[in-house]
Structures are given as C-alpha cells and as structure tokens.
Design an enzyme around this catalytic site. Structure first.
Site, PDB file in Angstrom:
ATOM      1  N   ALA A  92     -39.853  54.451   1.195  1.00 56.62           N
ATOM      2  CA  ALA A  92     -39.450  54.811  -0.032  1.00 56.62           C
ATOM      3  C   ALA A  92     -37.686  54.420   0.359  1.00 56.62           C
ATOM      4  CB  ALA A  92     -39.593  56.310  -0.130  1.00 56.62           C
ATOM      5  N   PRO A  93     -36.923  54.235  -0.787  1.00 59.74           N
ATOM      6  CA  PRO A  93     -37.404  53.694  -2.211  1.00 59.74           C
ATOM      7  C   PRO A  93     -37.870  52.312  -2.195  1.00 59.74           C
ATOM      8  CG  PRO A  93     -35.220  53.499  -2.019  1.00 59.74           C
ATOM      9  CD  PRO A  93     -35.546  53.928  -0.665  1.00 59.74           C
ATOM     10  N   GLY A  94     -38.250  51.571  -1.298  1.00 64.04           N
ATOM     11  CA  GLY A  94     -38.940  50.220  -1.228  1.00 64.04           C
ATOM     12  C   GLY A  94     -38.201  49.178  -1.050  1.00 64.04           C
ATOM     13  N   GLY A  95     -36.933  49.193  -0.579  1.00 60.58           N
ATOM     14  CA  GLY A  95     -35.912  48.006  -0.460  1.00 60.58           C
ATOM     15  C   GLY A  95     -36.277  47.252   0.594  1.00 60.58           C
ATOM     16  N   LYS A  96     -36.892  47.728   1.783  1.00 62.62           N
ATOM     17  CA  LYS A  96     -37.159  46.926   2.942  1.00 62.62           C
ATOM     18  C   LYS A  96     -38.532  46.522   2.627  1.00 62.62           C
ATOM     19  CE  LYS A  96     -34.770  49.753   6.001  1.00 62.62           C
ATOM     20  NZ  LYS A  96     -34.008  50.698   5.203  1.00 62.62           N
ATOM     21  N   ASP A 114     -45.277  56.313   2.855  1.00 57.74           N
ATOM     22  CA  ASP A 114     -44.156  57.484   2.714  1.00 57.74           C
ATOM     23  C   ASP A 114     -44.933  58.812   2.543  1.00 57.74           C
ATOM     24  OD1 ASP A 114     -41.080  57.127   2.755  1.00 57.74           O
ATOM     25  OD2 ASP A 114     -41.801  59.012   1.612  1.00 57.74           O
ATOM     26  N   CYS A 215     -30.275  55.303  10.436  1.00 62.47           N
ATOM     27  CA  CYS A 215     -29.019  55.327   9.957  1.00 62.47           C
ATOM     28  C   CYS A 215     -28.299  56.298  10.542  1.00 62.47           C
ATOM     29  CB  CYS A 215     -28.954  55.585   8.454  1.00 62.47           C
ATOM     30  SG  CYS A 215     -29.817  56.848   7.994  1.00 62.47           S
TER      31      CYS A 215
END
Length: 503
Positions: A92-96, A114, A215
């Site tokens: 989540a949120p699905g960028g990768k 997720d 991160c």
C-alpha cells in the site's frame, strides 16, 4: 535538510504513455518540470504548476502517479523480468506494485499484500486507474505468508519503519519516537524479512532475489536486520545495480556487521535531495535451513507448532549435535591425559633401568641398611597389648570424670601450700610429704581459730567503752538542769546546751 520540503516527483506509466509525451502535455498546462536524473527513465521533478497535479486529465487517465524519487530505487534494484511471479509484501498504496507491473508489461503475476484492509482500497484504485491487469490484491499478515503461498521468483519488502528518513513529510517522527518504538520496529522487520526469504524459490531460473528497503536512516532498522537474515538463512548480499548512493555500514559504534554490507546503499536528504532511504539486495542460495531442515516443510511444521521463524528458536537436532560434540571433546581430553600419565611413568622406569650399575648398587645397600618401620602394634611388648585391650574395655565416662576431679583437688592443695617453692630440688619420700602436709594443715587451722578469738574480744571491749561514755553524759546533763533552776530568773533567755550526739 530533514525539515526542508522535498520537490514533488511523478512517475510516468509506461503502459499508457512515454515520458516525453507526458512532459509536453504537462508543460502545455503550465507545469514547470525536469527529469529526475540520468539514473531514471521514468521520473519527473515538478517545480511549480498552475494546475492541481491530482486533478489533471492525464492523471485521471492513468498516465502518471505521484511518487517520491526514493521509492523508484527499490523496484530498479529488484529488476523484475517478464513472466515471473513477484511478491510485494507491504504494497500500500500501490506505487511500487504498479511500477513492477509496468516493467513486466502486465505479464506474469504480482501479489500485492498489505496487512491493513483499509489501505488495500488505495491499491485497488491505483491498479484500475493505471490499467494493471496482472496483480492480485491480498490482505494478510506478512509473517504468515510462507504458510499460504511460496515459490516466488522475486520478493520486494518495503518494511514498515520509524520514518526517520521522511521527517519532512511527517515531523512527528522526530519527536514522537522512542527507543522502545525503534526496537519494536526492528523486531517486526526481522520477522518479515525471514518470512520474505522463506517465500522465495532458491531454484528459480531467473530470480531468487529479495530487495529489502526502508525509509529510515537508523542502522538498527537497516544493517542489523540484513545481518540477522544472513545468519539465519542460506543467502548472500548482491550488488543493487544502483550507480549512486552511499555504501552501507560494516561497523557502527560497538556493532560489527558482515563485510559484504558495503554492497547495500544509503540515501540522505542533504546529499541526494531525496527522502532518506536504504536499499539491500539479497540472493537466496538454498531452501534448506542452517539447521538442516528444508524451508519447504515450514507449512507442515507450522501446523504442529514446530516452524522455525528464525527468531532465536533452536532445533532439537542442533542441540543434540552440540551435546555429542561436547561429549566427544571430554572423551578426547580424558584419553589425552591418560596417555600423558602413562608416558611419564614409562620415562621414570626407563631412567631407573638406564642408570649406572654403581648407583644401583648404592641404592640396594641403602635399602638393606635401613631398618624396617614397625607399626604401632608390632612395636609394643606382648604383655602390654593384652593389658591395653582389657583397660580399653573397662574404662567408662564416670571413672574419667572422677580422675579429673582428683587432679583438680591436688592442684588446688599444691597451690595453697606452696609445696613447689619449699621442696624444689630436694628428694623426698611419700611419707615425708604426707606428714608435712598434715602439719601445715594443722598450723593453718590453729591460726584461723586464734584470729577469730581475738576479733571477738576486741568487739566486746568496744561495746563496754561505749556504755561508759553514755552514762557519764547523762549525769552531766542533770547537774546543768539543777544549776539553772537555782540561778536568778532575770535572764530572759535560757542557756543553750550543747547536745552531744552519740554514735
């Protein structure tokens, strides 16, 4: 540098458009942009725009997605191939996930997992908007995935972390995090990375790779987690394929990590002008565990409760092998000691035999000259042994006590009489000693009687003297009274008599 806002970046969807066409369309709408850098063919940096980027026709058509520059790095390191099975454990949120699907050109299969059900809705929305058709959305705890599905060619784990590299987006990460929170994060990351490795297929022809990213900048969440998995599973670190970035730490304070940790990459806000990030690429060597068990049996073992999660659990076979090794070491040490002792004894014997004949002759003579040492019983006469045996049986505690009392009385008498001083150095018979003792005792008794008589006589004399004094004092007082009565009555004051006190 952490508190300064990062520039907005977008990623073009290569399934629907090209970066050049997208840039021209956005520039015509009043957007000021540039490419992210030479390292990416998809990213664009937007400095300013007159139009909201989340409401343009291009965005709604799925030509691009808002995504940070640092989020492009893990997918580039993973380098998925067409037709592979790929797992994104925290998607989540699905960028990768959409980036992976775009690189694979909608071939193969991508499992987007997720643990938060509400966040999976964002994954589904982005998948529909960007036109992704090869992904399956799953809501499951990442730590339990090896029990449900395995055999993936590549796995991406963008683990949940403390967010120390994204302070510009979330300032609470700087003040709201405690040492305990970081410890909990690192523990969860270790559990997830063990599960991610177990989901991989080591025998995959094209893959068998895991990319671990966070991160965060803290070594407790980055290098220590990677070092942990290198000890728990048969795997190794591999170059990430990224041309820029700082090498990972091989040592930090008192910690010493694996020497291949320099293959990992670190990214800082003050150097690369992007969010703080960490990327590591790991290659799985074999499905077997270090203890000898196969990771393929993990699902069956989990039902019985014997699954090795890699968090300090020990296999019974390992413990048995350790015990056997210890026993072998102890046995070897005992044998070594026995051999050494036997060798020393043999050396002494050989030295005795090899000595000169003259020395041996002297030893034999000295042994003949020495008298035999007799025991205590052999040293006694024949009559004494019998007497002692009878005495030992007859002695009792009462007799011993009586003897002690007699000895004490004798010692007291000797002290009183001073026999030792008078008779020192004079040979005397027993009769003489007894007669002297009796005479001295009589003399002492006579002296004591005379002293008592004298004391009684002195007491009687003292009493008589006291009585005489008292009678004389009484007569004097009567004479004084008569004289005062016959005298003249002119005197107003009676004469004071001096009273004598009698004791």
């Amino acid at each position: 540098a952490n508190e300064v806002q990062r520039p907005v970046t977008i990623r073009t969807n290569s399934l629907k458009t090209r970066r050049r066409d997208l840039a021209q369309a956005l520039i015509s709408r009043g957007v000021n942009l540039d490419p992210v850098g030479k390292w990416s063919k998809v990213g664009l940096v937007i400095y300013s725009s007159t139009v909201p980027l989340g409401a343009t026709p291009e965005y709604l058509a799925g030509h691009y997605i808002l995504q940070g520059a640092s989020s492009l790095l893990p997918v580039m390191a993973l380098a998925p191939q067409e037709g592979e099975r790929v797992l994104d454990m925290a998607s989540a949120p699905g960028g990768k996930t959409t980036h992976i699907a775009a690189i694979m050109k909608n071939t193969g299969m991508v499992l987007a997992n997720d643990a938060n059900r509400d966040r999976t809705k964002a994954i589904v929305g982005n998948l529909h908007r960007l036109g992704i058709t090869n992904t399956v959305v799953c809501c499951e705890d990442g730590r339990k995935l090896p029990h449900t599905m395995k055999g993936f060619d590549r796995v991406l784990l963008d683990a949940p972390c403390s967010g120390t590299g994204v302070i510009s987006k979330d300032p609470s990460a700087k003040t709201g995090k405690d040492h305990q929170d970081i410890h909990l994060c690192s523990h969860l990351q270790k559990e997830l990375i063990v599960a991610a490795i177990d989901c991989l297929d080591a025998n995959s022809k094209t893959g068998g790779y895991l990319v671990y990213s966070t991160c965060s900048i803290l070594p407790e969440e980055n290098e220590s987690v990677v070092d942990y998995i290198l000890k728990k599973r048969h795997c190794k670190l591999v170059p990430t394929g990224l041309d820029f970035g700082v090498e990972g730490f091989t040592r930090y304070r008192e910690h010493r990590y694996h020497p291949t940790m320099n293959l990992t990459r670190r990214y800082y806000p003050h150097t690369q002008n992007m969010d703080g990030f960490f990327v590591a690429k790991i290659k799985k060597i074999s499905d077997s565990l270090p203890g000898g068990e196969k990771a393929n049996q993990a699902g069956a073992e989990a039902e019985t409760g014997d699954y090795d999660s890699g968090l300090g659990e020990v296999d019974p076979e390992q413990t048995n092998t350790k015990k056997e090794k210890k026993n072998k070491k102890v046995e070897g040490a005992n044998k070594f000691n026995q051999k050494n002792s036997s060798k020393k004894f043999e050396k002494k014997r050989s030295q005795q035999h090899n000595s000169s004949p003259a020395k041996q002759h002297n030893r034999d003579n000295s042994a003949q000259k020495r008298p035999k040492e007799l025991s205590v019983e052999e040293d006694k006469l024949p009559g004494e042994a019998a007497e002692n045996n009878t005495k030992k049986g007859n002695f009792t505690k009462d007799k011993k006590l009586k003897r002690k009392e007699l000895k004490k009385k004798k010692a007291e008498a000797l002290k009183n009489l001073g026999e030792g001083k008078e008779l020192a150095g004079q040979p005397q018979t027993k009769k003489m000693k007894v007669e002297k003792k009796e005479s001295e005792v009589k003399a002492t008794t006579e002296n004591t009687e005379n002293n008592t008589i004298e004391k009684r006589e002195t007491k009687k004399k003292k009493k008589k003297n006291k009585n005489k004094k008292s009678s004389s004092d009484k007569a004097d007082s009567k004479d004084l009274q008569k004289s005062t009565s016959n005298s003249s009555t002119k005197s107003f004051k009676k004469p004071k008599l001096k009273k004598k006190r009698f004791f």
